[in-house]
Design a protein around this motif. Structure first.
Motif, PDB file in Angstrom:
ATOM      1  N   ARG A 205      35.743  20.204  -0.859  1.00 43.12           N
ATOM      2  CA  ARG A 205      35.508  19.219  -1.923  1.00 43.12           C
ATOM      3  C   ARG A 205      34.262  19.586  -2.733  1.00 43.12           C
ATOM      4  O   ARG A 205      34.285  19.628  -3.950  1.00 43.12           O
ATOM      5  CB  ARG A 205      35.348  17.836  -1.269  1.00 43.12           C
ATOM      6  CG  ARG A 205      35.180  16.723  -2.280  1.00 43.12           C
ATOM      7  CD  ARG A 205      35.172  15.387  -1.592  1.00 43.12           C
ATOM      8  NE  ARG A 205      33.900  15.098  -0.938  1.00 43.12           N
ATOM      9  CZ  ARG A 205      33.749  14.793   0.357  1.00 43.12           C
ATOM     10  NH1 ARG A 205      34.802  14.775   1.146  1.00 43.12           N
ATOM     11  NH2 ARG A 205      32.561  14.540   0.862  1.00 43.12           N
ATOM     12  N   HIS A 206      33.193  19.871  -2.015  1.00 49.01           N
ATOM     13  CA  HIS A 206      31.949  20.232  -2.704  1.00 49.01           C
ATOM     14  C   HIS A 206      32.120  21.494  -3.537  1.00 49.01           C
ATOM     15  O   HIS A 206      31.609  21.577  -4.658  1.00 49.01           O
ATOM     16  CB  HIS A 206      30.823  20.436  -1.679  1.00 49.01           C
ATOM     17  CG  HIS A 206      30.310  19.151  -1.142  1.00 49.01           C
ATOM     18  ND1 HIS A 206      29.657  19.056   0.074  1.00 49.01           N
ATOM     19  CD2 HIS A 206      30.364  17.888  -1.625  1.00 49.01           C
ATOM     20  CE1 HIS A 206      29.316  17.804   0.290  1.00 49.01           C
ATOM     21  NE2 HIS A 206      29.741  17.069  -0.725  1.00 49.01           N
ATOM     22  N   LEU A 207      32.843  22.432  -2.974  1.00 50.65           N
ATOM     23  CA  LEU A 207      33.043  23.700  -3.705  1.00 50.65           C
ATOM     24  C   LEU A 207      33.798  23.474  -5.002  1.00 50.65           C
ATOM     25  O   LEU A 207      33.415  23.972  -6.056  1.00 50.65           O
ATOM     26  CB  LEU A 207      33.828  24.688  -2.826  1.00 50.65           C
ATOM     27  CG  LEU A 207      33.015  25.722  -2.076  1.00 50.65           C
ATOM     28  CD1 LEU A 207      33.923  26.627  -1.267  1.00 50.65           C
ATOM     29  CD2 LEU A 207      32.151  26.556  -3.028  1.00 50.65           C
TER      30      LEU A 207
ATOM     31  N   LEU B 211      34.245  20.584  -6.710  1.00 52.39           N
ATOM     32  CA  LEU B 211      33.491  19.768  -7.665  1.00 52.39           C
ATOM     33  C   LEU B 211      32.339  20.553  -8.277  1.00 52.39           C
ATOM     34  O   LEU B 211      32.095  20.496  -9.486  1.00 52.39           O
ATOM     35  CB  LEU B 211      32.967  18.503  -6.972  1.00 52.39           C
ATOM     36  CG  LEU B 211      34.028  17.549  -6.415  1.00 52.39           C
ATOM     37  CD1 LEU B 211      33.385  16.318  -5.783  1.00 52.39           C
ATOM     38  CD2 LEU B 211      34.989  17.107  -7.518  1.00 52.39           C
ATOM     39  N   ALA B 212      31.646  21.318  -7.443  1.00 51.59           N
ATOM     40  CA  ALA B 212      30.520  22.116  -7.947  1.00 51.59           C
ATOM     41  C   ALA B 212      31.007  23.170  -8.929  1.00 51.59           C
ATOM     42  O   ALA B 212      30.370  23.420  -9.958  1.00 51.59           O
ATOM     43  CB  ALA B 212      29.780  22.777  -6.791  1.00 51.59           C
TER      44      ALA B 212
ATOM     45  N   ILE C 138      33.552  23.013 -10.894  1.00 52.23           N
ATOM     46  CA  ILE C 138      33.858  22.382 -12.192  1.00 52.23           C
ATOM     47  C   ILE C 138      32.565  22.109 -12.967  1.00 52.23           C
ATOM     48  O   ILE C 138      32.460  22.394 -14.160  1.00 52.23           O
ATOM     49  CB  ILE C 138      34.644  21.063 -11.984  1.00 52.23           C
ATOM     50  CG1 ILE C 138      35.999  21.379 -11.348  1.00 52.23           C
ATOM     51  CG2 ILE C 138      34.835  20.323 -13.302  1.00 52.23           C
ATOM     52  CD1 ILE C 138      36.771  20.156 -10.879  1.00 52.23           C
TER      53      ILE C 138
ATOM     54  N   ARG D 229      35.015  18.668   3.585  1.00 55.87           N
ATOM     55  CA  ARG D 229      33.883  18.347   2.732  1.00 55.87           C
ATOM     56  C   ARG D 229      33.400  19.582   1.979  1.00 55.87           C
ATOM     57  O   ARG D 229      33.041  19.516   0.811  1.00 55.87           O
ATOM     58  CB  ARG D 229      32.748  17.772   3.586  1.00 55.87           C
ATOM     59  CG  ARG D 229      31.716  17.063   2.730  1.00 55.87           C
ATOM     60  CD  ARG D 229      30.742  16.308   3.554  1.00 55.87           C
ATOM     61  NE  ARG D 229      29.929  17.224   4.364  1.00 55.87           N
ATOM     62  CZ  ARG D 229      28.996  16.834   5.227  1.00 55.87           C
ATOM     63  NH1 ARG D 229      28.807  15.556   5.437  1.00 55.87           N
ATOM     64  NH2 ARG D 229      28.290  17.693   5.916  1.00 55.87           N
ATOM     65  N   ILE D 230      33.434  20.708   2.693  1.00 56.38           N
ATOM     66  CA  ILE D 230      32.996  21.961   2.052  1.00 56.38           C
ATOM     67  C   ILE D 230      33.898  22.280   0.863  1.00 56.38           C
ATOM     68  O   ILE D 230      33.428  22.622  -0.230  1.00 56.38           O
ATOM     69  CB  ILE D 230      33.007  23.110   3.085  1.00 56.38           C
ATOM     70  CG1 ILE D 230      31.911  22.854   4.120  1.00 56.38           C
ATOM     71  CG2 ILE D 230      32.803  24.457   2.413  1.00 56.38           C
ATOM     72  CD1 ILE D 230      31.934  23.803   5.295  1.00 56.38           C
TER      73      ILE D 230
ATOM     74  N   SER E 292      27.798  24.785   0.137  1.00 63.92           N
ATOM     75  CA  SER E 292      28.464  24.298  -1.072  1.00 63.92           C
ATOM     76  C   SER E 292      27.934  22.908  -1.438  1.00 63.92           C
ATOM     77  O   SER E 292      27.878  22.536  -2.602  1.00 63.92           O
ATOM     78  CB  SER E 292      29.972  24.249  -0.862  1.00 63.92           C
ATOM     79  OG  SER E 292      30.251  23.421   0.264  1.00 63.92           O
TER      80      SER E 292
ATOM     81  N   PHE F 241      30.571  12.704  -8.915  1.00 63.27           N
ATOM     82  CA  PHE F 241      31.150  13.731  -9.783  1.00 63.27           C
ATOM     83  C   PHE F 241      31.458  13.129 -11.160  1.00 63.27           C
ATOM     84  O   PHE F 241      31.112  13.696 -12.202  1.00 63.27           O
ATOM     85  CB  PHE F 241      32.420  14.288  -9.138  1.00 63.27           C
ATOM     86  CG  PHE F 241      33.173  15.242 -10.023  1.00 63.27           C
ATOM     87  CD1 PHE F 241      32.728  16.541 -10.211  1.00 63.27           C
ATOM     88  CD2 PHE F 241      34.332  14.836 -10.682  1.00 63.27           C
ATOM     89  CE1 PHE F 241      33.426  17.416 -11.026  1.00 63.27           C
ATOM     90  CE2 PHE F 241      35.022  15.711 -11.499  1.00 63.27           C
ATOM     91  CZ  PHE F 241      34.575  17.000 -11.671  1.00 63.27           C
TER      92      PHE F 241
END
Lengths: 397, 501
Positions: B5-7, B9-10, B12, B2-3, A108, A370
């Motif tokens: 969060r990244h998921l 944000l990505a 969006i 973290r995963i 991710s 972001f």
């Protein structure tokens, strides 16, 4: 025997599609007109310069046993046709990316960082490059007689900004998209306008092309291991080819040789001493040489470039008012964007934004990234959708 | 952690990428907006062959995304707020005023010949109509920049470098033409002593109702004696008042912003019209959007009136004009360059044809003197042929595509403001005869004859009789007649000059 043949097949393909009209139209001057007409309307396959060079690098690396050919031909085909960088680079070498195709891993974090990087590049292209491009286009649309000293410099500087933000923006986007798929490309730009010399500039500008020519042309020719004159000749050959690679026109060739000559001159100047760091005089020298170089690159032909150079260097039309079309293109927002973007000449060369956006970091840094990506994405979207379509400069190469 | 969060944000960010496509799917392609036609998709074969067609495809695609409309609106909102609008059609002036760039084209630097050529035609049409005893008026509605130059910003002036000089030149030409059937409302509005910012809408190309009311006063003065004109002027007691809210064309329709603007009404105009309106005679008003704003008031000015938009079907215009006793053609200053030159001021237009028909009828009553056709081939003559070879009898063959007869005006004719011309000409193929009166342009450097200052008459196969009363400049010594428009043989049976009775 197989390697030269395979390379020849690649070179013949690019030669036919990209250079046949240029070669025959120059031949026509000697043998009579007509032969070039058969080659006038040949369609140039998208990204031919990039995938040809990738194929050549693969062939050479395999023959040198630097990489092992994949058992599965799909891996090779995926490498050659991997779309993010296909149209305008960077030139990706199999040895660098093969692990991502042989053993794909995807997280991710890749998607997040790749997206942020992509939007960063999109912003560079749409917010800065296209804005500067409007000014450059207005200046380079002028006839030499209409160009004044001010307009000539404005146009040259605007194009210098445009080409950097356009091309490095595309590279950021390509790197970002590849990252979204879990593939990591090497950086293609490293703040070239902060270089200490032209030699240094070419270590920072279009790095994938420079390293390609270094590894597959310069070093095989002997590099700098022979006599000085042989080294200089090798450099000029490399930069002649760099010019040719950019396009089938004399002004591209002249631009390549122009850069090559400065590299030779710098070697002569240094006389084997190690290169010094960036100084004020050095920064001035690099800026002037690069800006003049881009005029050669952007000009419609050599005679136009010559007249443009004269206007810039001999103060021709010093008191001429800025032509209306240039003044019209330079609206306050555009002028502000151009002035701000000039910071790429002054900020220390080790400060890079693109790569920094991808490094693993704490949560709050990710949120800042972001927010940055959303802001840039929104501004870029408003600009992209409210302007006519504008292709990337490097699509043509 | 973290995963996740990244998921999030990505997701969006990736969602943002697809927003334009989602909007397209949800709302469908956007119809044309911004007062410009949608870019058409190129044909597939052109798409394959030409880079330009591929760019056209890209533009056509992007335009149809609803997001584009929103993006334009968002961009313009920011730029308008900062007074920085400068797109291909509109530029910001001072204090939120907007200027339509097309108004600067007419007064562009370096287009003198083109400019004077159009003005020539405007005056010539008016003069030919006047010589026909036809009650014809050409009324020019002003550009915003003419009335409110003080509202132009430095940025605006970049597009209007020659505006004031060229406008002055136009006013000089108008003054030289003399008071008559060409009226410029701009002169009237420039002379208004009150706050001139009430004469035009701030973010629209058009005048306010208050500004337009002065046009009614100008129209009411036409054809009246000095005393009656004074009465009209003194009875014109119109004052500005808050008017209706309108959708300004520049801000709302072109820049896609939402704010409406309050018009400035003309208080007292109804009283004025009650006193000086309802003028007798069947009247046709051919107009553009400027008079369209005040069409109910124009209707009160005349007792029997038809208002026709300049783009109206030609047959309807022809029918209306044929029966009219009075014709008023009105257009905004910026349209003089093309819309009127290629429209009502074109001799082939219904109005042009009608004016020529009326003029020809008047020319039938002229007294004609000698027939010059007989001696055009003689070495010394009152009429000489150029680019034409003499065959036999009255037959001639052009040697170039530009055959002409130069007729000299005798001393008596030179003193007159007009000359009657009668030509009998036989042709074997349809063609066009063109009459060029000499130009009267002390300010210009052009040739003696120009296309704008010419009258075109269509020729049918067989014998054609053309008779017209043509205006002549005070210093004019000749009249150029191009008998045919191409290398077509012709027979010149008569070329008579005369004077109106």
């Amino acid at each position: 025997m197989v390697l030269p043949l395979a390379i020849a097949v690649n070179l013949l393909a690019i030669g036919f599609f990209k250079y046949s009209f240029f070669i025959t139209s120059n031949l026509a001057v000697v043998v009579g007109h007509g032969i070039e007409e058969n080659f006038r309307n040949i369609w140039l396959p998208i990204g031919i310069s990039f995938f040809t060079f990738q194929s050549i690098s693969y062939l050479v690396d395999v023959s040198r046993r630097e990489v092992v050919p994949p058992r599965n031909p799909l891996v090779f085909l995926t490498f050659v046709s991997f779309f993010p960088h296909l149209i305008a680079g960077p030139i990706v070498r199999y040895s660098v990316v093969c692990r991502y195709f042989l053993d794909p891993k995807w997280t991710s974090g890749d998607v997040f960082h790749g997206t942020v990087r992509f939007l960063h590049g999109l912003g560079k292209k749409l917010i800065v490059a296209d804005t500067a491009g409007a000014v450059a286009d207005a200046c380079f649309a002028l006839q030499p007689g209409e160009l004044g000293f001010s307009a000539a410099w404005i146009g040259a500087v605007a194009y210098t900004i445009q080409i950097y933000f356009d091309f490095s923006g595309y590279s950021d986007m390509a790197i970002g998209i590849a990252r979204m798929f879990g593939v990591r490309f090497e950086e293609n730009f490293r703040r070239p306008y902060s270089a200490a010399s032209i030699t240094d500039f070419w270590r920072r500008w279009h790095i994938s092309l420079s390293t390609f020519f270094r590894d597959y042309v310069y070093i095989p020719l002997g590099g700098n291991s022979g006599s000085k004159s042989r080294t200089y000749l090798n450099l000029l050959i490399v930069f002649f080819l760099t010019g040719v690679w950019h396009g089938a026109a004399w002004h591209f060739i002249a631009w390549g040789l122009y850069n090559g000559l400065f590299l030779v001159a710098e070697r002569l100047w240094r006389r084997g001493k190690p290169a010094a760091g960036r100084t004020l005089a050095g920064a001035f020298y690099v800026t002037v040489v690069v800006v003049f170089g881009w005029v050669l690159f952007r000009a419609r032909d050599l005679s136009y470039a010559y007249e443009y150079w004269q206007t810039m260097s001999l103060f021709k039309g010093f008191s001429t008012a800025i032509p209306d079309n240039v003044a019209q293109a330079l609206d306050p927002l555009t002028a502000a964007t151009l002035v701000l973007s000039l910071s790429v000449f002054f900020i220390p060369g080790h400060i890079t934004v693109g790569k920094g956006l991808e490094a693993d970091a704490a949560a709050r840094v990710d949120y800042v990234r972001f927010a940055y990506a959303v802001a840039v994405g929104l501004v870029a979207s408003v600009l992209a959708f409210s302007r006519p379509f504008s292709p990337f400069l490097y699509f043509q190469f | 952690m973290r995963i996740t969060r990244h998921l999030v944000l990505a997701s969006i960010l990736v969602g943002l990428f697809y927003l334009p496509l989602i909007a397209l799917a949800a709302f469908g392609p956007e119809p044309a907006y911004g007062q410009r036609p949608a870019t058409e998709f190129p044909k597939f074969t052109r798409f394959l062959r030409f880079e330009k067609a591929r760019l056209q495809f890209a533009d056509a695609t992007i335009e149809r995304f609803p997001v584009r409309k929103a993006a334009i609106s968002a961009r313009n909102r920011l730029l308008y707020g900062a007074g920085l609008i400068d797109d291909d059609r509109i530029v910001s002036g001072r204090d939120g005023w907007l200027f339509y760039k097309e108004q600067f084209v007419l007064y562009d630097c370096g287009k003198d010949d083109l400019f004077d050529d159009k003005i020539d035609r405007m005056f010539l049409v008016a003069d030919v109509a006047r010589l026909s005893s036809f009650d014809y008026t050409f009324a020019i509605a002003p550009n915003k920049a003419t009335v409110l130059p003080e509202q132009m910003s430095e940025r605006t002036k970049l597009y209007a470098r020659c505006y004031s000089d060229r406008r002055k030149h136009f006013e000089q030409r108008l003054a030289a033409h003399g008071p008559g059937n060409v009226i410029d409302h701009g002169l009237t509005l420039k002379a208004v002593a009150a706050n001139r910012r009430q004469l035009f809408l701030q973010s629209d190309t058009h005048w306010t109702m208050f500004g337009a009311s002065y046009a009614l006063r100008d129209l009411a003065m036409i054809g009246r004696g000095a005393a009656a004109r004074d009465a009209v002027a003194s009875d014109f007691a119109v004052s500005p008042a808050p008017g209706n809210m309108v959708d300004p064309d520049l801000r709302v329709r072109m820049l896609l912003l939402s704010e409406r603007e309050r018009d400035v009404a003309a208080e007292g105009v109804q009283t004025f019209l009650a006193k000086h309106g309802a003028m007798a005679g069947r009247t046709v008003v051919i107009h553009d959007s400027f008079y369209a704003r005040i069409s109910p008031l124009v209707e009160k000015l005349y007792r029997d009136v038809s208002l026709l938009h300049v783009t109206r079907d030609e047959k309807k215009v022809a029918a209306a004009v044929r029966n009219a006793q009075r014709v008023v053609v009105s257009g905004v200053e910026r349209s003089m360059l093309n819309r009127f030159y290629n429209g009502p001021h074109d001799w082939r237009s219904p109005l042009g044809q009608d004016i020529l028909t009326r003029n020809s009828a008047a020319a039938g009553k002229c007294t004609y003197r000698e027939n010059l056709a007989a001696n055009v081939a003689a070495p010394v003559k009152r009429a000489s042929l150029r680019n034409v070879a003499f065959n036999s009898g009255a037959s001639y063959a052009p040697t170039t595509t530009d055959p002409m007869v130069i007729a000299s005006l005798d001393a008596e004719a030179q003193k007159q403001p007009s000359v009657c011309v009668r030509i009998r000409l036989q042709v074997d193929a349809p063609s066009t005869l063109t009459i060029y009166p000499e130009r009267s342009l002390p300010l210009a450097k052009q040739a003696l004859y120009g296309h704008g200052h010419s009258i075109d008459v269509s020729l049918q196969v067989g014998v054609n009789t053309i008779q017209l009363i043509v205006p002549t400049a005070p210093s004019a010594k000749t009249l150029r007649i191009d008998p045919v428009a191409a290398k077509t043989e012709f027979k010149l049976l008569e070329l008579s000059l005369g004077h109106p009775n």
